[in-house]
Design an enzyme around this catalytic site. Structure first.
Site, PDB file in Angstrom:
ATOM      1  N   HIS A  75       0.834  -1.604   0.218  1.00 47.09           N
ATOM      2  CA  HIS A  75      -0.085   0.079  -0.370  1.00 47.09           C
ATOM      3  C   HIS A  75       0.973   1.584  -0.707  1.00 47.09           C
ATOM      4  CE1 HIS A  75      -3.921  -2.296   2.172  1.00 47.09           C
ATOM      5  NE2 HIS A  75      -3.698  -2.656   0.357  1.00 47.09           N
ATOM      6  N   GLU A  77       1.018   3.936   1.798  1.00 54.13           N
ATOM      7  CA  GLU A  77       1.032   4.060   3.440  1.00 54.13           C
ATOM      8  C   GLU A  77       2.905   3.634   3.884  1.00 54.13           C
ATOM      9  OE1 GLU A  77      -3.437   4.483   3.303  1.00 54.13           O
ATOM     10  OE2 GLU A  77      -1.490   3.490   2.189  1.00 54.13           O
ATOM     11  N   CYS A 103      -6.167   1.780   5.115  1.00 56.13           N
ATOM     12  CA  CYS A 103      -6.776   0.519   5.576  1.00 56.13           C
ATOM     13  C   CYS A 103      -6.364   0.368   7.319  1.00 56.13           C
ATOM     14  CB  CYS A 103      -6.014  -0.969   5.233  1.00 56.13           C
ATOM     15  SG  CYS A 103      -4.462  -0.979   4.656  1.00 56.13           S
ATOM     16  N   CYS A 106      -2.119  -0.450   7.979  1.00 61.69           N
ATOM     17  CA  CYS A 106      -1.623   0.437   7.333  1.00 61.69           C
ATOM     18  C   CYS A 106      -1.749   2.153   8.191  1.00 61.69           C
ATOM     19  CB  CYS A 106      -2.211   1.192   6.054  1.00 61.69           C
ATOM     20  SG  CYS A 106      -0.723   0.547   4.560  1.00 61.69           S
TER      21      CYS A 106
END
Length: 162
Positions: A75, A77, A103, A106
């Site tokens: 992801h 992040e 999410c 993250c």
């Protein structure tokens, strides 16, 4: 946000627009996400959701979906945090500008990395991120999506005459 014709974007708008641009590098067609880590109005790193170095990209070979999530990609992040980690850059007290609500995983990583503020303009599906941010006293700011247009107006700048 409306038009910013005649005015500079705020810092939040500026960094969110940078996150939007970063998201264009994403390689998973299920969602393009961008993240910019900022401290003292300086960009520390950027990240987008994409495959691990040297691996195939979802857009080329398809997603690797388990439990309705693509597990091929890292992801945005996490990529931004890992970029700081690999270059020895502290993220303590920084702000994360993210195109989408992080999410749960993250969110936990951002909190543990010392991120003190998260700025988003789009919500993700239901996660525990907001609850974890609240518990960790990380400020979550939801702003309207910045304008998608980049106003690079070279034609109307005053030039120095020879």
């Amino acid at each position: 946000m409306g038009s910013n014709h005649g005015r500079r974007p705020s810092w939040d708008e500026y960094f969110l627009k940078v996150a939007m641009l970063v998201s264009e590098r994403a390689t998973c067609p299920r969602m393009h996400c961008g993240c910019v880590l900022v401290k003292d109005k300086q960009i520390l790193s950027t990240g987008y959701n994409g495959s691990i170095p040297g691996d195939d990209h979802c857009e080329d070979v398809g997603c690797m979906v388990i439990d309705n999530h693509c597990v091929r990609t890292i992801h945005a992040e996490m990529n931004a945090l890992l970029q700081c980690s690999s270059h020895g850059i502290s993220t303590q007290g920084a702000t994360a500008y993210v195109t989408n609500m992080p999410c749960t995983n993250c969110a936990k990583a951002l909190i543990t990395a010392g991120i003190k503020e998260v700025v988003i303009f789009s919500d993700y599906h239901d996660t525990l991120a907001e609850e974890f941010f609240r518990r960790a006293k990380v400020e979550l700011k939801r702003l309207p999506m910045p304008e998608k247009i980049i106003k690079y107006d070279i034609e109307n700048y005053t030039s120095v005459k020879k």
